[in-house]
Design a protein around this motif. Sequence first.
Motif, PDB file in Angstrom:
ATOM      1  N   LYS A 132       0.854  -1.382  -0.032  1.00 38.32           N
ATOM      2  CA  LYS A 132      -0.148   0.114  -0.223  1.00 38.32           C
ATOM      3  C   LYS A 132       0.728   1.347   0.126  1.00 38.32           C
ATOM      4  CE  LYS A 132      -3.860  -2.256   2.565  1.00 38.32           C
ATOM      5  NZ  LYS A 132      -4.746  -2.486   3.817  1.00 38.32           N
ATOM      6  N   ASN A 133       2.044   1.223   0.285  1.00 37.33           N
ATOM      7  CA  ASN A 133       2.996   2.161   0.323  1.00 37.33           C
ATOM      8  C   ASN A 133       2.642   3.191   1.332  1.00 37.33           C
ATOM      9  OD1 ASN A 133       5.290   3.688  -0.642  1.00 37.33           O
ATOM     10  ND2 ASN A 133       4.039   5.123  -1.766  1.00 37.33           N
ATOM     11  N   ILE A 134       2.000   2.790   2.326  1.00 40.23           N
ATOM     12  CA  ILE A 134       1.619   3.427   3.812  1.00 40.23           C
ATOM     13  C   ILE A 134       2.622   3.653   4.688  1.00 40.23           C
ATOM     14  CG2 ILE A 134      -0.079   3.861   5.383  1.00 40.23           C
ATOM     15  CD1 ILE A 134      -2.177   2.317   3.626  1.00 40.23           C
ATOM     16  N   VAL A 135       2.893   4.714   5.245  1.00 37.41           N
ATOM     17  CA  VAL A 135       3.679   4.681   6.273  1.00 37.41           C
ATOM     18  C   VAL A 135       3.336   3.963   7.482  1.00 37.41           C
ATOM     19  CG1 VAL A 135       5.241   6.323   7.563  1.00 37.41           C
ATOM     20  CG2 VAL A 135       4.778   6.890   5.502  1.00 37.41           C
ATOM     21  N   THR A 136       4.288   3.116   7.872  1.00 34.83           N
ATOM     22  CA  THR A 136       3.840   2.267   8.999  1.00 34.83           C
ATOM     23  C   THR A 136       4.881   2.516  10.345  1.00 34.83           C
ATOM     24  OG1 THR A 136       5.480   0.626   8.134  1.00 34.83           O
ATOM     25  CG2 THR A 136       2.970   0.461   7.534  1.00 34.83           C
ATOM     26  N   HIS A 137       6.108   3.226  10.039  1.00 34.57           N
ATOM     27  CA  HIS A 137       6.811   3.400  11.422  1.00 34.57           C
ATOM     28  C   HIS A 137       7.777   4.599  11.035  1.00 34.57           C
ATOM     29  CE1 HIS A 137       9.729   2.931  14.645  1.00 34.57           C
ATOM     30  NE2 HIS A 137       8.914   2.478  15.294  1.00 34.57           N
ATOM     31  N   VAL A 138       8.305   5.322  12.000  1.00 35.73           N
ATOM     32  CA  VAL A 138       9.175   6.387  11.638  1.00 35.73           C
ATOM     33  C   VAL A 138      10.149   6.460  12.752  1.00 35.73           C
ATOM     34  CG1 VAL A 138       9.494   8.882  11.093  1.00 35.73           C
ATOM     35  CG2 VAL A 138       7.207   7.745  10.589  1.00 35.73           C
ATOM     36  N   ASP A 139      11.298   6.627  12.241  1.00 36.39           N
ATOM     37  CA  ASP A 139      12.497   6.928  13.281  1.00 36.39           C
ATOM     38  C   ASP A 139      13.000   8.285  13.195  1.00 36.39           C
ATOM     39  OD1 ASP A 139      12.448   4.086  13.757  1.00 36.39           O
ATOM     40  OD2 ASP A 139      14.313   3.681  13.238  1.00 36.39           O
ATOM     41  N   PHE A 140      12.941   9.026  14.141  1.00 31.14           N
ATOM     42  CA  PHE A 140      13.525  10.340  14.309  1.00 31.14           C
ATOM     43  C   PHE A 140      14.704  10.476  15.140  1.00 31.14           C
ATOM     44  CE2 PHE A 140       8.809  11.013  14.024  1.00 31.14           C
ATOM     45  CZ  PHE A 140       8.874  11.988  13.187  1.00 31.14           C
ATOM     46  N   LEU A 141      15.577  11.242  14.627  1.00 28.08           N
ATOM     47  CA  LEU A 141      16.955  11.400  15.296  1.00 28.08           C
ATOM     48  C   LEU A 141      17.001  12.678  16.173  1.00 28.08           C
ATOM     49  CD1 LEU A 141      20.090  10.142  15.871  1.00 28.08           C
ATOM     50  CD2 LEU A 141      20.636  11.249  13.622  1.00 28.08           C
ATOM     51  N   ARG A 142      17.227  12.599  17.070  1.00 23.05           N
ATOM     52  CA  ARG A 142      17.405  14.034  17.936  1.00 23.05           C
ATOM     53  C   ARG A 142      18.616  14.839  17.381  1.00 23.05           C
ATOM     54  NH1 ARG A 142      16.242  10.549  22.584  1.00 23.05           N
ATOM     55  NH2 ARG A 142      14.488  10.982  23.442  1.00 23.05           N
ATOM     56  N   VAL A 143      18.426  16.151  17.290  1.00 20.77           N
ATOM     57  CA  VAL A 143      19.797  16.771  16.890  1.00 20.77           C
ATOM     58  C   VAL A 143      20.141  17.953  18.083  1.00 20.77           C
ATOM     59  CG1 VAL A 143      20.374  18.651  15.034  1.00 20.77           C
ATOM     60  CG2 VAL A 143      19.017  16.676  14.124  1.00 20.77           C
ATOM     61  N   ASN A 144      21.371  17.928  18.062  1.00 23.00           N
ATOM     62  CA  ASN A 144      21.808  18.964  18.851  1.00 23.00           C
ATOM     63  C   ASN A 144      22.173  20.112  17.906  1.00 23.00           C
ATOM     64  OD1 ASN A 144      23.535  20.859  20.318  1.00 23.00           O
ATOM     65  ND2 ASN A 144      24.790  19.047  21.488  1.00 23.00           N
ATOM     66  N   LEU A 145      21.551  21.478  18.045  1.00 27.90           N
ATOM     67  CA  LEU A 145      21.443  22.571  17.436  1.00 27.90           C
ATOM     68  C   LEU A 145      22.907  23.011  17.308  1.00 27.90           C
ATOM     69  CD1 LEU A 145      18.089  24.276  17.912  1.00 27.90           C
ATOM     70  CD2 LEU A 145      18.762  22.569  16.115  1.00 27.90           C
TER      71      LEU A 145
END
Length: 223
Positions: A84-97
């Motif tokens: 279906k090409n539907i997003v099933t999970h997302v990984d976010f990486l924290r960023v130190n500005l």
Amino acid sequence: MSLTINATKREDQGKGASRRLRRAEQIPAIIYGAGKAPSNITLGIHEITHLLEKEESYTSVLDLMVGKKKEAVIIKDLQRHPAKNIVTHVDFLRVNLKQALVTNIPLHFLGADENESIRLGAILNQFVTSVEVSCLPADLPTSIDVDITNLTLGDHISLTGLNIPKGVTLTALTHGDIEAHDQSVVAVQEAKKMAEVQDDAPVAPETEVAGDEANADNAEGDE
């Protein structure tokens, strides 16, 4: 203009919990990195789908709102349903500005319609479609434009010929011998020679934060 995505904390884990979320038009996600423990969160499927329709979402520092708490993150990984090409999970990486990050930025090739050689039958050969850069999050470009309007037959543009924004460094050119790493990005060539050209585009490395080994070993492995 910053891009914002809203989320809520997630307590339930496992495949069953993930299926329940997706039936409720939500998807599981995780935040990790910056020396902090991973955090499980939930996203609204419609909001994340709308966000991902914007190309800059993949290369921008996002404001992730978890309740009233805001975290600066980039998208590290996406999982999609195979059919279906539907997003099933997302990984976010924290960023130190205040810390440089390393990531891939797409190249936008401009001027092909105005290029006289291409109009007369020459072929535009794109060896590289993205480049790895290092910069502070505030300097991170969403893309890099490559103007090929005036390239004639046999001309090419290499990495050192790219117009790189201030504060941004091409990591390929930081290894000492610039000439050895100054590969061709794009060239205008005769059509009959295209079959002889091998695409030497490098494999895109994973995004990372310089000086910080973002570790998601504690993330859920069963989603």
